[in-house]
Design an enzyme around this catalytic site. Structure first.
Site, mmCIF file in Angstrom:
data_model
loop_
_atom_site.group_PDB
_atom_site.id
_atom_site.type_symbol
_atom_site.label_atom_id
_atom_site.label_comp_id
_atom_site.label_asym_id
_atom_site.label_seq_id
_atom_site.Cartn_x
_atom_site.Cartn_y
_atom_site.Cartn_z
ATOM 1 N N HIS A 29 -3.711 1.134 8.003
ATOM 2 C CA HIS A 29 -2.371 1.732 7.906
ATOM 3 C C HIS A 29 -2.387 2.932 6.949
ATOM 4 C CE1 HIS A 29 2.175 1.231 7.761
ATOM 5 N NE2 HIS A 29 1.965 2.018 6.728
ATOM 6 N N GLU A 30 -3.020 2.740 5.783
ATOM 7 C CA GLU A 30 -3.002 3.811 4.774
ATOM 8 C C GLU A 30 -3.886 4.995 5.178
ATOM 9 O OE1 GLU A 30 -0.621 3.550 2.859
ATOM 10 O OE2 GLU A 30 -0.299 1.399 3.072
ATOM 11 N N HIS A 85 -2.047 7.139 7.503
ATOM 12 C CA HIS A 85 -1.090 8.035 6.828
ATOM 13 C C HIS A 85 -1.749 9.367 6.459
ATOM 14 C CE1 HIS A 85 2.795 6.162 6.287
ATOM 15 N NE2 HIS A 85 2.289 5.049 5.802
ATOM 16 N N GLN A 105 3.171 9.933 1.341
ATOM 17 C CA GLN A 105 4.458 9.237 1.220
ATOM 18 C C GLN A 105 5.207 9.607 -0.057
ATOM 19 O OE1 GLN A 105 2.577 5.237 2.245
ATOM 20 N NE2 GLN A 105 4.596 5.005 3.155
ATOM 21 N N GLY A 137 0.841 -1.186 0.000
ATOM 22 C CA GLY A 137 0.000 0.000 0.000
ATOM 23 C C GLY A 137 0.878 1.237 0.000
ATOM 24 N N CYS A 161 6.281 -0.590 6.598
ATOM 25 C CA CYS A 161 5.874 0.670 5.981
ATOM 26 C C CYS A 161 6.976 1.085 5.018
ATOM 27 C CB CYS A 161 5.689 1.735 7.065
ATOM 28 S SG CYS A 161 5.257 3.365 6.418
ATOM 29 N N LEU A 162 6.609 1.514 3.817
ATOM 30 C CA LEU A 162 7.625 1.900 2.834
ATOM 31 C C LEU A 162 8.416 3.130 3.285
ATOM 32 C CD1 LEU A 162 5.674 1.288 -0.497
ATOM 33 C CD2 LEU A 162 7.548 -0.083 0.434
HETATM 34 ZN ZN LIG Z 1 3.175 3.218 5.620
#
Ligand SMILES: [Zn+2]
Length: 182
Positions: free
Chosen positions: A131-132, A135, A51, A46, A89-90
């Site tokens: 999670h998204e 963000h 991000q 995701g 998480c990226l």
């Molecule tokens: Zn993340």
């Protein structure tokens, strides 16, 4: 290629709540494409617009080969919780930690054309939706951990080779941000 640089933990854009999308235009479709391309390139499960430095309420997902996106999501969570599931998480490359999340989640929002969309998720999909959406509120997965786990996570972050490298570049987004610098 529309792959964009992914902002790392420490970049203030990750702590800035994103604005709702108001116009479902060509810029939004380009944002969804950039997010999708960047997520698939990473690869990741995701990716949320902040991000890649864009302060709009949009994210993409890639769970069990189902790739999609959601604009202006609103979450409804089940009561049952998974305390142990690992999450990454990226914006925290190479790290994963047990993070408590609701096992079921329903996300309502819109697709990039402005049509209403409802996504019902369990397990990994539910985790991704939470999670998204977090963000988009400037909330990171470390915030969802208990104090002991967060301490372990922050130690790993400090020791990560990318830590401190994310000299934040703050610039005006090419997307509509309603006059705000993001
Ligand atoms: Zn993340």
């Amino acid at each position: 290629m529309a792959v964009q640089p992914i902002r790392l933990f420490g970049d203030p854009v990750l702590r800035t709540p994103a604005e709702p999308v108001k116009t479902f235009d060509k810029e939004l479709r380009k944002l969804v494409k950039d997010l999708t391309d960047t997520m698939m390139d990473a690869p990741g499960a995701g990716l949320a617009a902040p991000q890649i430095g864009v302060g709009l309420r949009v994210f993409t997902y890639n769970i069990d080969d189902v790739v999609g996106h959601l604009v202006n999501p609103v979450l409804d969570l089940g009561e049952e919780c998974d305390e142990e599931g690992e999450e990454g998480c990226l914006s925290f490359p190479g790290l994963a930690f047990p993070t408590p999340r609701a096992i079921r989640a329903v996300a309502k929002g819109f697709n990039m054309h402005g049509d209403p969309v409802t996504i019902e998720g369990t397990d990994l999909m539910a985790r991704c939706l939470q999670h998204e959406t977090d963000h988009l509120d400037g909330i990171l997965f470390i915030d969802r951990m208990d104090a002991k786990q967060r301490k372990l996570a922050m130690k790993a972050v400090r020791e990560a080779e990318w830590s401190g490298l994310s000299a934040p570049v703050v610039k005006f987004s090419p997307h509509a941000t309603f006059g705000r610098a993001i």
